[in-house]
Scaffold this motif. Structure first.
Motif, mmCIF file in Angstrom:
data_model
loop_
_atom_site.group_PDB
_atom_site.id
_atom_site.type_symbol
_atom_site.label_atom_id
_atom_site.label_comp_id
_atom_site.label_asym_id
_atom_site.label_seq_id
_atom_site.Cartn_x
_atom_site.Cartn_y
_atom_site.Cartn_z
ATOM 1 N N GLN A 133 -11.194 50.675 4.139
ATOM 2 C CA GLN A 133 -10.123 51.593 4.524
ATOM 3 C C GLN A 133 -9.778 52.516 3.366
ATOM 4 O O GLN A 133 -9.680 52.091 2.207
ATOM 5 C CB GLN A 133 -8.865 50.842 4.965
ATOM 6 C CG GLN A 133 -7.793 51.795 5.501
ATOM 7 C CD GLN A 133 -6.644 51.092 6.196
ATOM 8 O OE1 GLN A 133 -6.642 49.872 6.338
ATOM 9 N NE2 GLN A 133 -5.656 51.854 6.634
ATOM 10 N N ASN A 139 -21.358 52.230 5.296
ATOM 11 C CA ASN A 139 -22.747 52.672 5.198
ATOM 12 C C ASN A 139 -23.612 52.086 6.304
ATOM 13 O O ASN A 139 -24.779 52.456 6.443
ATOM 14 C CB ASN A 139 -23.320 52.295 3.827
ATOM 15 C CG ASN A 139 -22.668 53.078 2.700
ATOM 16 O OD1 ASN A 139 -22.428 54.277 2.830
ATOM 17 N ND2 ASN A 139 -22.357 52.409 1.600
ATOM 18 N N LYS A 192 -20.508 60.518 11.976
ATOM 19 C CA LYS A 192 -21.425 60.227 10.872
ATOM 20 C C LYS A 192 -21.798 61.530 10.181
ATOM 21 O O LYS A 192 -22.088 62.534 10.835
ATOM 22 C CB LYS A 192 -22.680 59.540 11.413
ATOM 23 C CG LYS A 192 -23.657 59.065 10.347
ATOM 24 C CD LYS A 192 -24.864 58.394 11.015
ATOM 25 C CE LYS A 192 -25.835 57.805 10.001
ATOM 26 N NZ LYS A 192 -27.017 57.192 10.664
ATOM 27 N N TRP A 233 -16.621 47.698 6.613
ATOM 28 C CA TRP A 233 -15.862 48.935 6.618
ATOM 29 C C TRP A 233 -14.764 48.857 5.559
ATOM 30 O O TRP A 233 -14.124 47.822 5.392
ATOM 31 C CB TRP A 233 -15.232 49.188 7.989
ATOM 32 C CG TRP A 233 -16.224 49.569 9.042
ATOM 33 C CD1 TRP A 233 -17.018 48.729 9.761
ATOM 34 C CD2 TRP A 233 -16.516 50.890 9.494
ATOM 35 N NE1 TRP A 233 -17.799 49.441 10.644
ATOM 36 C CE2 TRP A 233 -17.506 50.780 10.500
ATOM 37 C CE3 TRP A 233 -16.045 52.158 9.160
ATOM 38 C CZ2 TRP A 233 -18.031 51.880 11.164
ATOM 39 C CZ3 TRP A 233 -16.559 53.263 9.819
ATOM 40 C CH2 TRP A 233 -17.544 53.122 10.814
ATOM 41 N N VAL A 237 -23.355 58.554 6.186
ATOM 42 C CA VAL A 237 -22.147 57.740 6.019
ATOM 43 C C VAL A 237 -21.344 57.770 7.312
ATOM 44 O O VAL A 237 -21.148 58.832 7.914
ATOM 45 C CB VAL A 237 -21.282 58.259 4.849
ATOM 46 C CG1 VAL A 237 -19.997 57.444 4.723
ATOM 47 C CG2 VAL A 237 -22.077 58.207 3.545
ATOM 48 N N TYR A 238 -20.870 56.596 7.745
ATOM 49 C CA TYR A 238 -20.060 56.478 8.957
ATOM 50 C C TYR A 238 -18.576 56.597 8.600
ATOM 51 O O TYR A 238 -18.123 56.063 7.578
ATOM 52 C CB TYR A 238 -20.301 55.129 9.641
ATOM 53 C CG TYR A 238 -21.727 54.919 10.080
ATOM 54 C CD1 TYR A 238 -22.148 55.309 11.357
ATOM 55 C CD2 TYR A 238 -22.658 54.336 9.216
ATOM 56 C CE1 TYR A 238 -23.461 55.124 11.749
ATOM 57 C CE2 TYR A 238 -23.972 54.148 9.614
ATOM 58 C CZ TYR A 238 -24.370 54.547 10.879
ATOM 59 O OH TYR A 238 -25.669 54.367 11.272
ATOM 60 N N TRP A 239 -17.841 57.268 9.484
ATOM 61 C CA TRP A 239 -16.392 57.424 9.327
ATOM 62 C C TRP A 239 -15.716 57.046 10.627
ATOM 63 O O TRP A 239 -16.263 57.272 11.718
ATOM 64 C CB TRP A 239 -16.038 58.861 8.960
ATOM 65 C CG TRP A 239 -16.693 59.343 7.705
ATOM 66 C CD1 TRP A 239 -17.882 60.005 7.588
ATOM 67 C CD2 TRP A 239 -16.202 59.190 6.375
ATOM 68 N NE1 TRP A 239 -18.159 60.275 6.274
ATOM 69 C CE2 TRP A 239 -17.142 59.785 5.497
ATOM 70 C CE3 TRP A 239 -15.037 58.614 5.840
ATOM 71 C CZ2 TRP A 239 -16.965 59.809 4.124
ATOM 72 C CZ3 TRP A 239 -14.869 58.644 4.463
ATOM 73 C CH2 TRP A 239 -15.813 59.226 3.622
ATOM 74 N N ASP A 296 -16.174 64.558 -1.009
ATOM 75 C CA ASP A 296 -16.935 63.732 -0.064
ATOM 76 C C ASP A 296 -16.051 62.857 0.816
ATOM 77 O O ASP A 296 -16.512 61.842 1.345
ATOM 78 C CB ASP A 296 -17.951 62.854 -0.801
ATOM 79 C CG ASP A 296 -19.121 63.668 -1.341
ATOM 80 O OD1 ASP A 296 -19.505 64.642 -0.673
ATOM 81 O OD2 ASP A 296 -19.626 63.317 -2.419
ATOM 82 N N LYS A 297 -14.790 63.246 1.020
ATOM 83 C CA LYS A 297 -13.893 62.518 1.919
ATOM 84 C C LYS A 297 -13.288 63.496 2.926
ATOM 85 O O LYS A 297 -12.961 64.638 2.581
ATOM 86 C CB LYS A 297 -12.780 61.815 1.137
ATOM 87 C CG LYS A 297 -13.281 60.681 0.242
ATOM 88 C CD LYS A 297 -12.138 59.988 -0.457
ATOM 89 C CE LYS A 297 -12.631 58.797 -1.270
ATOM 90 N NZ LYS A 297 -13.552 59.178 -2.336
ATOM 91 N N THR A 334 -14.492 53.851 6.324
ATOM 92 C CA THR A 334 -15.840 54.329 6.068
ATOM 93 C C THR A 334 -16.782 53.149 5.858
ATOM 94 O O THR A 334 -16.359 52.064 5.453
ATOM 95 C CB THR A 334 -15.889 55.279 4.851
ATOM 96 O OG1 THR A 334 -17.187 55.867 4.751
ATOM 97 C CG2 THR A 334 -15.557 54.541 3.557
ATOM 98 N N LEU A 355 -8.048 55.820 8.111
ATOM 99 C CA LEU A 355 -9.431 56.248 7.877
ATOM 100 C C LEU A 355 -10.241 55.087 7.321
ATOM 101 O O LEU A 355 -9.801 54.393 6.395
ATOM 102 C CB LEU A 355 -9.455 57.414 6.889
ATOM 103 C CG LEU A 355 -10.830 57.928 6.460
ATOM 104 C CD1 LEU A 355 -11.551 58.584 7.630
ATOM 105 C CD2 LEU A 355 -10.685 58.917 5.301
#
Length: 361
Positions: A289, A281, A255, A287, A259-261, A344-345, A279, A277
């Protein structure tokens, strides 16, 4: 975030032999790392020379700088008792340890397959210790949340599991009709009484202290995320499905800035494939992709490795992966690489060598 202190400029060499304080290649595969009292502890599967079955158990190493590791011995030993769930020769994979601030205990979760039964058990296992390096005491294993449906398997897109269930179970695998039934919860219903399958797994503790068990389920077709009890040793009954019917394993969750990854792999056995990958919130989803986070040479095969964990180091993140060698399991290697953020990735780029001080550049 400034990375300073002892060993900040010491080098990592991804994919190379990584020797411990005794000059022996570190034997802690499919593992994870926690930071406790300014010391890092790395837990992983002890791999023998000729078998991937658990003949020793879970090993522990400690370090102040993440490069130089001291062998702390066996944290959780398999049992000589053939009636034990963790009998020597069982399959014990992907151990992850978390610290519970309320109970002041360390809790280890792992994927467990009973000895002599291949991968049919599809269980989680739990062990606890008062000391970070162990020894850990095995307490129980099982399937996840028997007789409970996931929170996001509700509504018009859910199969009426009480009608035509037998007909749906008879559908030919991999057909469009079968995929549709899987998406609507066919295997959730199949495993309802026994509990949901749990194979490749990780554990994530959020900023509010709540913990979550993330695992491959439904014959590895779907990932599930299950909330843990306050003591981190069991499930609360609240869980959700994600990447439904898309065949993911090897989940690694982190996190950043709310933001969760999640980084995962496809299901190709011991062979590497392209990392995936996701992501969100909210930890329970939905989620989304995104493209493969790996870039550069070897990116389409995750540089020859498979995700196992993402380690937070003072707000910076390290991607941890295993290079499996099933013909000589103990020679499996480790890929640790820095995660950079661009637009932001997360981005993971191959480096032949690097140091923690690179985060400052």
């Amino acid at each position: 975030m400034q990375i300073v202190g002892r060993g900040a400029s010491k080098k990592f060499y991804p994919g190379e032999i990584w020797k411990d304080n005794n000059g022996v290649h570190i034997n802690a595969h499919g593992g994870g790392v926690i930071n406790y009292n300014s010391t890092y502890y790395w837990f992983g599967e002890y791999k023998s020379d000729t078998t991937s079955s658990a003949m020793v158990g879970v090993t522990c190493y400690s370090s102040k700088n993440l490069v130089d590791w001291t062998n702390r011995g066996v944290a959780l030993a398999v049992s000589d008792d053939e009636s034990s769930d963790i009998a020597k020769g069982c399959i014990l994979e992907r151990p992850k340890v978390v610290y519970n601030k309320k109970t002041k205990k360390f809790v280890m979760w792992f994927h467990l397959e009973l000895k002599g039964n291949g991968y049919s058990a599809a269980r989680y296992g739990v062990a606890v210790s008062n000391n970070v390096a162990g020894p850990y005491k095995y307490i129980h294993s099982g399937r996840v949340n028997p007789n409970i449906y996931p929170i996001n398997m509700i509504g018009k897109d859910t199969v009426d599991v009480n009608s035509h269930y037998t007909d749906m179970m008879a559908l030919k695998w991999w057909t469009p009709e079968w995929y549709d039934a899987i998406k609507k919860g066919l295997f959730v219903k199949r495993d309802l009484a026994s509990g949901q399958m749990a194979r490749d797994q990780t554990v994530f503790v959020d900023e509010d202290g709540k913990a979550y068990h993330i695992y491959s389920s439904e014959d590895n077709l779907t990932l599930q995320i299950a909330e843990l009890t306050d003591d981190y040793t069991a499930h609360t009954g609240k869980y959700a499905r994600m990447a439904i019917s898309e065949m993911n394993e090897a989940p690694a969750v982190f996190k950043r800035n709310g933001v969760y990854w999640m980084i995962t792999s496809g299901c190709t056995g011991w062979a590497p494939n392209k990392a995936r990958l996701f992501t969100a919130n909210n930890i329970m989803g939905p989620w989304k992709q995104l493209p493969n986070p790996c870039i550069g040479k070897g990116a389409d095969l995750t540089f020859g490795g498979q995700s196992t964990y993402v380690l937070n180091v003072n707000g910076e993140f390290i991607f941890m992966a295993d290079v499996w060698r099933p013909e000589h399991p103990s020679d499996a290697r480790y890929i640790w690489l820095p995660i950079e953020f661009k637009n932001d990735k997360p981005i993971i780029e191959w480096r032949d060598s690097w140091s923690l001080s690179d985060f400052n550049k």
